[in-house]
Write an enzyme that holds these catalytic residues in place. Structure first.
Site, PDB file in Angstrom:
ATOM      1  N   GLY A   1     -38.763  41.650  26.480  1.00  0.00           N
ATOM      2  CA  GLY A   1     -40.121  41.966  26.069  1.00  0.00           C
ATOM      3  C   GLY A   1     -40.898  40.728  25.661  1.00  0.00           C
ATOM      4  O   GLY A   1     -40.351  39.624  25.567  1.00  0.00           O
TER       5      GLY A   1
ATOM      6  N   GLU B   1     -30.509  40.299  21.227  1.00  0.00           N
ATOM      7  CA  GLU B   1     -31.474  40.454  20.130  1.00  0.00           C
ATOM      8  C   GLU B   1     -30.997  39.902  18.789  1.00  0.00           C
ATOM      9  O   GLU B   1     -31.817  39.622  17.912  1.00  0.00           O
ATOM     10  CB  GLU B   1     -31.853  41.939  19.979  1.00  0.00           C
TER      11      GLU B   1
END
Length: 367
Positions: free
Chosen positions: A67, A143
């Site tokens: 993202g 992440e």
């Protein structure tokens, strides 16, 4: 659409093709791309002349590297000023809604997952009916390095990997290849990267009809016919390390598993890299990974995405994401100052607050 559009939509016979078109950014997902893909899928679902969807990325380096974390850094709260902006809520709500749409789409979806497929790219790929990887595929849910957590359904698909490999990959952000993706249930077929045009042209020429199951079968046969022969495939790191992963994660508490991994003393480069990433990663993320997999074990996909939406907004408001992205991509000092600073200083209350929904009703309540 013009060639400059961030998502190119075109037709090839009965094939509706969506190309993520930000190759310089490795096709990282932004809100405009998410909205364009969603609108096009809605339109093509009603179009009887479209029998199959194809999703790929522009260039030869990536389907999608994740993202738009720079935008999330800009809109996220800091340790000093925690806040949840409207943008953060909208970004994750619409991204997860798109992922759910792909999982539940009535027509076959082929995703060409060559090159880098990470984070949000895995979210797009994981729900497709035909997930293609190649010898160049590099996947990860990294992440923990930016203070987020394995989202886009990570609680769902990591729980479905063999043994505790999902826990290990979520904690360490370790990269895995196309053969690993097959082994872990994250891909359906491994094709040579040079077969991309042949595959799309062959699919476009199929005698599709109105029967969706017939169309799925046609797609499956075409994809299978081009599969890479076993000797030419890259070796699977995850399969080769399965026993080691099981041993390292064989403990009833996260602190024990954490110590097992970060104190790994062997000379295996893949495991050493995984240990280093976990040690430098966000302590709160490690606790989330442990807890999200435990909580999601028997959840529906919709409930998983609702849980992850609350987590994502809370992590962005807490200052973790702003600090993680700062250290990795803004200042590039690779020295994040996590708060809490260690696994031991994270309290049960810290973790519970992250799982507490900030809304009386989830924005994804209608899934």
């Amino acid at each position: 659409m013009t060639q400059e559009a961030p998502v190119i939509a075109e037709r090839q016979g009965a094939l509706g093709k969506l190309t993520l078109n930000l190759p310089k950014a490795l096709n990282a997902l932004n809100l405009d791309m998410i909205d364009r893909m969603t609108a096009q899928l809605d339109e093509w679902e009603k179009d009887d002349t479209i029998a199959c969807i194809w999703i790929d990325g522009a260039g030869d380096k990536a389907l999608c590297a994740g993202g738009d974390v720079v935008a999330l850094h800009r809109e996220s709260g800091s340790y000093e000023e925690p806040r949840a902006s409207r943008f953060v809520e909208e970004f994750f709500s619409r991204e997860y809604r798109l992922d759910y749409r792909i999982h539940t789409y009535p027509k076959p979806i082929v995703v060409w997952g060559s090159g880098i497929v990470m984070g949000g790219g895995i979210g797009i790929m994981s729900g497709a009916s035909h997930r293609i990887v190649t010898e160049t595929t590099r996947m990860a849910m990294p992440e923990i390095t930016i203070g987020l957590f394995p989202d886009v359904g990570g609680s769902w698909f990591l729980n479905r990997m063999p043994g505790r490999t999902g826990l290990f990959l979520g904690l360490t952000g370790a990269q895995f290849n196309g053969a690993d993706a097959l082994y872990c249930g994250m891909a359906d077929r491994l094709l040579p990267s040079e077969s991309k045009e042949t595959l799309s042209a062959t699919l476009a020429a199929q005698p599709f009809g109105s029967d969706v199951e017939h169309n799925r079968t046609l797609v499956s046969r075409v994809v299978q016919s081009l599969e890479m022969e076993e000797p030419a495939r890259p070796p699977s790191n995850v399969r080769a390390h399965y026993d080691a992963i099981q041993n390292l994660t064989d403990a009833p508490t996260l602190p024990e598993v954490y110590r097992n991994i970060v104190n790994f003393q062997g000379n295996d480069e893949w495991l050493l890299r995984a240990a280093k990433t976990l040690k430098a990663g966000c302590p709160l993320t490690a606790w989330i990974v442990w807890e999200q997999l435990r909580r999601a074990r028997h959840m529906s996909l919709a409930d998983v995405l609702r849980m992850e939406l609350a987590l994502a907004v809370n992590m962005c408001s807490s200052g973790q994401v702003k600090e993680g992205v700062r250290a990795l991509l803004i200042d590039k000092d690779r020295n994040p100052r996590w708060q809490p600073a260690s696994l031991e200083t994270v309290s049960r209350g810290d973790v519970e607050r992250l799982f507490t929904s900030p809304w009386s009703e989830s924005p994804l309540r209608d899934l």
